[in-house]
Scaffold this motif. Structure first.
Motif, mmCIF file in Angstrom:
data_model
loop_
_atom_site.group_PDB
_atom_site.id
_atom_site.type_symbol
_atom_site.label_atom_id
_atom_site.label_comp_id
_atom_site.label_asym_id
_atom_site.label_seq_id
_atom_site.Cartn_x
_atom_site.Cartn_y
_atom_site.Cartn_z
ATOM 1 N N THR A 1 0.722 5.265 0.362
ATOM 2 C CA THR A 1 -0.055 6.444 0.738
ATOM 3 C C THR A 1 0.759 7.666 0.354
ATOM 4 O O THR A 1 1.821 7.909 0.927
ATOM 5 C CB THR A 1 -0.370 6.460 2.247
ATOM 6 N N ASN B 1 3.380 -0.890 3.989
ATOM 7 C CA ASN B 1 2.850 0.455 3.758
ATOM 8 C C ASN B 1 3.991 1.443 3.573
ATOM 9 O O ASN B 1 4.836 1.597 4.456
ATOM 10 C CB ASN B 1 1.960 0.901 4.919
ATOM 11 N N ILE C 1 -5.089 10.094 8.691
ATOM 12 C CA ILE C 1 -5.109 9.247 7.491
ATOM 13 C C ILE C 1 -4.202 8.041 7.680
ATOM 14 O O ILE C 1 -4.556 6.910 7.316
ATOM 15 C CB ILE C 1 -4.680 10.060 6.247
ATOM 16 N N ARG D 1 -8.041 12.244 -3.120
ATOM 17 C CA ARG D 1 -8.841 12.662 -1.971
ATOM 18 C C ARG D 1 -8.331 14.025 -1.521
ATOM 19 O O ARG D 1 -7.160 14.164 -1.154
ATOM 20 C CB ARG D 1 -8.731 11.635 -0.840
ATOM 21 N N HIS E 1 -3.553 11.719 -1.361
ATOM 22 C CA HIS E 1 -4.242 12.716 -0.536
ATOM 23 C C HIS E 1 -3.614 14.083 -0.772
ATOM 24 O O HIS E 1 -2.409 14.253 -0.605
ATOM 25 C CB HIS E 1 -4.140 12.358 0.947
ATOM 26 N N HIS F 1 -4.034 3.060 7.977
ATOM 27 C CA HIS F 1 -3.138 2.083 7.345
ATOM 28 C C HIS F 1 -2.102 1.549 8.321
ATOM 29 O O HIS F 1 -1.119 0.943 7.909
ATOM 30 C CB HIS F 1 -2.420 2.730 6.157
ATOM 31 N N ALA G 1 -9.437 10.059 -8.648
ATOM 32 C CA ALA G 1 -9.480 9.275 -7.411
ATOM 33 C C ALA G 1 -8.784 9.993 -6.255
ATOM 34 O O ALA G 1 -8.724 9.469 -5.154
ATOM 35 C CB ALA G 1 -8.835 7.909 -7.635
ATOM 36 N N ILE H 1 -0.357 6.025 -10.046
ATOM 37 C CA ILE H 1 -1.657 5.392 -9.832
ATOM 38 C C ILE H 1 -1.792 4.121 -10.667
ATOM 39 O O ILE H 1 -2.397 3.137 -10.237
ATOM 40 C CB ILE H 1 -2.792 6.388 -10.163
ATOM 41 N N HIS I 1 0.843 -1.193 0.000
ATOM 42 C CA HIS I 1 0.000 0.000 0.000
ATOM 43 C C HIS I 1 0.879 1.244 0.000
ATOM 44 O O HIS I 1 1.767 1.382 0.836
ATOM 45 C CB HIS I 1 -0.921 0.001 1.222
ATOM 46 N N LYS J 1 -1.152 -0.660 -4.175
ATOM 47 C CA LYS J 1 -2.467 -0.042 -4.150
ATOM 48 C C LYS J 1 -2.216 1.378 -3.653
ATOM 49 O O LYS J 1 -1.678 1.574 -2.556
ATOM 50 C CB LYS J 1 -3.397 -0.779 -3.194
ATOM 51 N N THR J 2 -2.563 2.366 -4.452
ATOM 52 C CA THR J 2 -2.153 3.738 -4.159
ATOM 53 C C THR J 2 -3.324 4.625 -3.771
ATOM 54 O O THR J 2 -4.355 4.643 -4.456
ATOM 55 C CB THR J 2 -1.443 4.356 -5.381
ATOM 56 N N ASP J 3 -3.164 5.332 -2.670
ATOM 57 C CA ASP J 3 -4.088 6.396 -2.269
ATOM 58 C C ASP J 3 -3.337 7.718 -2.347
ATOM 59 O O ASP J 3 -2.208 7.821 -1.836
ATOM 60 C CB ASP J 3 -4.586 6.193 -0.838
#
Length: 481
Positions: free
Chosen positions: A258, A471, A461, A427, A403, A465, A425, A393, A256, A399-401
């Motif tokens: 972030t 991460n 945030i 945030r 922010h 995670h 996508a 992305i 992951h 898996k990328t978030d």
């Protein structure tokens, strides 16, 4: 330390590739080691790899000695090999002198194997891009292989010496409490510096008769040796939490990611408030002749422009005064976290006051939401910004978030700016304009006005995670605090 001849090949390639050493210096391993906070188990794992490196170096020097044609060169290489073998023989006592004990069972890292395999393959005449020599017979073939071997050794020694010296320069020479001071001093010692310099001088001498094509091979070997050692340092199993600049993601695995970023001046080439100001003025110009019923009462375009100018001037002047009041007139001896938080509280008070002034002025009243979305498409992004996020992305390794943390008054402006190019996508965490039937009232919903609020959002945030085994957290732009 003394350097190799300024025009020598070793000096030339170190100057060309020395920037690669930055990637080693800022690995979690060396950052923790320099601060003295490195976990002892991690350090001992690192030191244990010396056994494999020393054996490989000794064999590589032996092969290079066999290939050298000149007796003086053979003697010089033999001395270097004896130093390596002596260190290997006395490694246990040397490590105890540093205040540690070698582990009984020494497991070889993959990164170590890659370094030693590369070195021994080179010393055996198996060089990528070169014709396999088979049995090395002619004097010239032998000299060439000896030069290739030293080109694979030389940058490794220089890298250790340079990093150790930079760390040593940060330490108080009279303070013996640093846990790894003796290790640092060893790689800054005259004996180690002499070995590094002699290796470079031999590389220079053995390279004199090589062709341009063969010198290009040496250049590639030198660079690959540096890269492999940088990867070795990056692969050290540092378990403690560490904040370092991100240079690359090594050995990508599913996990992951972030990703945090600022917006104004990080993604964009200018402050977003300027586009809102220009939009407000243009909107006012269109509606100047018609302040009909049912519309929010707002000032004329001339008054609006004047008000924006006054707000901008006051902000700049008072911001400078705020920073001046925060900054200490005396030199600060050491970092003080609580002092920083107090300073940020003062900055937060200033920013909240300025935002209240903007609301009270009414300059954000009457903006149409659709106009804001259209205006966002004209935002000028920093070169490569969109492409960077698109590639990140799309990566299958994580898996990328993403922010976006911003003090911008209008989250809709940010969301619309990223709506195209598969970037919807994102945030967005920012302040928001208040609307009545898609027309702004001039009010702001304050969500993110100060560094401390940005820090709180950042931490909140990350809590989501905290249980992710793989991460990776990256922050782009200004500090989250």
């Amino acid at each position: 330390m003394g350097e190799a001849d300024e025009g020598g090949i070793a000096r030339k390639w170190w100057i060309k590739f020395k920037d690669e050493s930055v990637f080693a210096k800022y690995t979690p391993f060396f950052v923790c080691l320099a601060s003295g906070s490195l976990n002892c188990d991690t350090f001992m794992h690192f030191i244990s790899q010396d056994v494999h490196f020393l054996k490989a170096f000794a064999l590589a020097y032996e092969l290079a000695e066999e290939c050298a044609d000149d007796e003086e060169d053979k003697l010089a290489i033999r001395k270097l090999r004896k130093r390596v073998k002596q260190k290997l023989k006395t490694l246990d006592s040397l490590v105890r002198e540093w205040g540690f004990e070698l582990p009984e069972e020494i497991i070889t890292d993959d990164a170590t194997v890659k370094c030693t395999d590369f070195l021994l393959s080179t010393a055996s005449g198996k060089v990528e891009g070169e014709k396999v020599l088979g049995k090395i017979e002619t004097p010239f073939e032998k000299i060439k292989v000896a030069a290739y071997t030293l080109s694979a050794i030389s940058p490794c020694m220089r890298l250790f010496e340079v990093i150790a010296k930079e760390i040593q320069a940060l330490l108080n020479p009279d303070d013996g409490s640093h846990l790894y001071k003796k290790w640092i001093d060893y790689y800054c010692s005259q004996s180690f510096q002499e070995s590094a310099l002699q290796t470079e001088e031999l590389l220079d001498k053995l390279s004199v008769l090589l062709t341009g094509e063969e010198l290009e091979v040496i250049k590639k070997l030198y660079y690959k040796a540096i890269k492999l050692h940088v990867n070795f340092f990056a692969a050290q199993p540092v378990k403690q939490q560490t904040t370092v600049p991100l240079s690359w993601v090594k050995d990508p695995v599913e996990g992951h990611l972030t990703l945090f970023c600022d917006f104004d001046w990080t993604c964009t080439a200018f402050d977003s408030s300027s586009i809102l100001a220009e939009l407000a003025i243009v909107t006012a110009q269109k509606s100047d002749p018609d302040q009909s019923e049912g519309k929010l009462t707002r000032m004329s375009s001339a008054d609006l422009r004047n008000t924006w100018d006054v707000l901008s001037t006051k902000y700049t002047e008072e911001y400078e005064q705020c920073i001046e009041s925060i900054m200490s007139s005396e030199a600060v001896a050491e970092f003080e976290y609580e002092g920083l938080r107090e300073a940020l509280k003062q900055l937060a008070y200033f920013e909240k006051k300025e935002n209240s002034r903007v609301v009270q002025s009414g300059v954000l009243k009457g903006l149409n939401l659709e106009d804001i979305k259209r205006a966002s498409q004209h935002l000028i992004f920093q070169d490569g910004c969109r492409r960077f996020f698109q590639n990140t992305i799309k990566s299958t390794n994580f898996k990328t978030d993403v922010h976006v943390l911003s003090y911008c008054w209008c989250g809709d402006l940010i969301r619309s700016a990223f709506a195209s190019g598969d970037l919807n996508a994102f945030r967005v965490h920012s302040n928001e304009l208040v609307y009545e039937e898609s027309i702004s009232t001039g009010e702001i919903v304050n969500k993110l006005e100060s560094p401390l609020e940005k820090l709180q959002a950042f931490n909140d945030i990350l809590k989501d995670h905290s249980n992710d085994e793989q991460n990776l957290t990256v922050y782009i732009g200004g500090s989250p605090v």
